[in-house]
Design a protein around this motif. Sequence first.
Motif, PDB file in Angstrom:
ATOM      1  N   ARG A   1       1.053  12.817  -5.554  1.00  0.00           N
ATOM      2  CA  ARG A   1       2.383  12.252  -5.834  1.00  0.00           C
ATOM      3  C   ARG A   1       2.210  11.074  -6.792  1.00  0.00           C
ATOM      4  NH1 ARG A   1       5.657  16.241  -4.315  1.00  0.00           N
ATOM      5  NH2 ARG A   1       5.275  16.844  -2.171  1.00  0.00           N
ATOM      6  N   THR A   2       3.278  10.760  -7.508  1.00  0.00           N
ATOM      7  CA  THR A   2       3.235   9.664  -8.468  1.00  0.00           C
ATOM      8  C   THR A   2       4.364   8.682  -8.196  1.00  0.00           C
ATOM      9  OG1 THR A   2       2.303  11.119 -10.156  1.00  0.00           O
ATOM     10  CG2 THR A   2       3.291   9.073 -10.925  1.00  0.00           C
ATOM     11  N   LEU A   3       4.026   7.400  -8.196  1.00  0.00           N
ATOM     12  CA  LEU A   3       5.007   6.333  -8.117  1.00  0.00           C
ATOM     13  C   LEU A   3       5.022   5.625  -9.462  1.00  0.00           C
ATOM     14  CD1 LEU A   3       4.015   4.706  -4.687  1.00  0.00           C
ATOM     15  CD2 LEU A   3       5.797   6.411  -5.098  1.00  0.00           C
TER      16      LEU A   3
ATOM     17  N   VAL B   1       4.339   2.053   1.631  1.00  0.00           N
ATOM     18  CA  VAL B   1       5.145   3.188   1.200  1.00  0.00           C
ATOM     19  C   VAL B   1       4.448   4.424   1.746  1.00  0.00           C
ATOM     20  CG1 VAL B   1       6.052   4.478  -0.764  1.00  0.00           C
ATOM     21  CG2 VAL B   1       5.847   1.979  -0.896  1.00  0.00           C
ATOM     22  N   GLU B   2       5.146   5.150   2.607  1.00  0.00           N
ATOM     23  CA  GLU B   2       4.573   6.356   3.207  1.00  0.00           C
ATOM     24  C   GLU B   2       5.251   7.579   2.613  1.00  0.00           C
ATOM     25  OE1 GLU B   2       4.885   8.215   7.508  1.00  0.00           O
ATOM     26  OE2 GLU B   2       3.634   6.406   7.487  1.00  0.00           O
TER      27      GLU B   2
ATOM     28  N   SER C   1       0.846  -1.192   0.000  1.00  0.00           N
ATOM     29  CA  SER C   1       0.000   0.000   0.000  1.00  0.00           C
ATOM     30  C   SER C   1       0.878   1.238   0.000  1.00  0.00           C
ATOM     31  CB  SER C   1      -0.937   0.006   1.205  1.00  0.00           C
ATOM     32  OG  SER C   1      -0.211   0.003   2.407  1.00  0.00           O
ATOM     33  N   ALA C   2       0.305   2.325  -0.497  1.00  0.00           N
ATOM     34  CA  ALA C   2       0.998   3.613  -0.506  1.00  0.00           C
ATOM     35  C   ALA C   2       0.078   4.646   0.123  1.00  0.00           C
ATOM     36  CB  ALA C   2       1.365   4.015  -1.929  1.00  0.00           C
TER      37      ALA C   2
ATOM     38  N   GLY D   1      -3.627  12.777   0.707  1.00  0.00           N
ATOM     39  CA  GLY D   1      -4.368  12.087   1.755  1.00  0.00           C
ATOM     40  C   GLY D   1      -4.892  10.714   1.381  1.00  0.00           C
ATOM     41  N   GLU D   2      -4.628  10.252   0.178  1.00  0.00           N
ATOM     42  CA  GLU D   2      -5.167   8.977  -0.298  1.00  0.00           C
ATOM     43  C   GLU D   2      -4.259   7.808   0.065  1.00  0.00           C
ATOM     44  OE1 GLU D   2      -7.092   7.310  -4.429  1.00  0.00           O
ATOM     45  OE2 GLU D   2      -5.345   8.607  -4.602  1.00  0.00           O
ATOM     46  N   THR D   3      -4.868   6.641   0.238  1.00  0.00           N
ATOM     47  CA  THR D   3      -4.155   5.375   0.423  1.00  0.00           C
ATOM     48  C   THR D   3      -4.609   4.438  -0.685  1.00  0.00           C
ATOM     49  OG1 THR D   3      -4.088   5.648   2.826  1.00  0.00           O
ATOM     50  CG2 THR D   3      -3.767   3.425   1.972  1.00  0.00           C
ATOM     51  N   VAL D   4      -3.649   3.826  -1.377  1.00  0.00           N
ATOM     52  CA  VAL D   4      -3.975   2.885  -2.456  1.00  0.00           C
ATOM     53  C   VAL D   4      -3.232   1.579  -2.235  1.00  0.00           C
ATOM     54  CG1 VAL D   4      -4.447   4.677  -4.172  1.00  0.00           C
ATOM     55  CG2 VAL D   4      -2.144   3.786  -3.942  1.00  0.00           C
TER      56      VAL D   4
END
Length: 88
Positions: free
Chosen positions: A32-34, A78-79, A23-24, A50-53
Amino acid sequence: MNRFLVASGALILAMSGAAFAASAVNRDSEPRTLIVTEGGSKSELAIAAGETVEFCSSGCFVTLPNGDREALSGSETVEISGGSARIK
């Protein structure tokens, strides 16, 4: 009775498989982009403020906002905070 136990066991295994995704969490006030590379396929994962995916259910490589590339097994978090990321 045995069929019920086998079916119950299969259901539990199926449900637990989904729990093994990385999760990120984006704690920043901007998106932000991963970059995620999984199974030879590269994609961008945009994470709103503020999102968690959840992603990477079976292992992958992730390129963090600072350009570092890390291997994930699928159970990490991933924080993202202050424009940088750390893996827990």
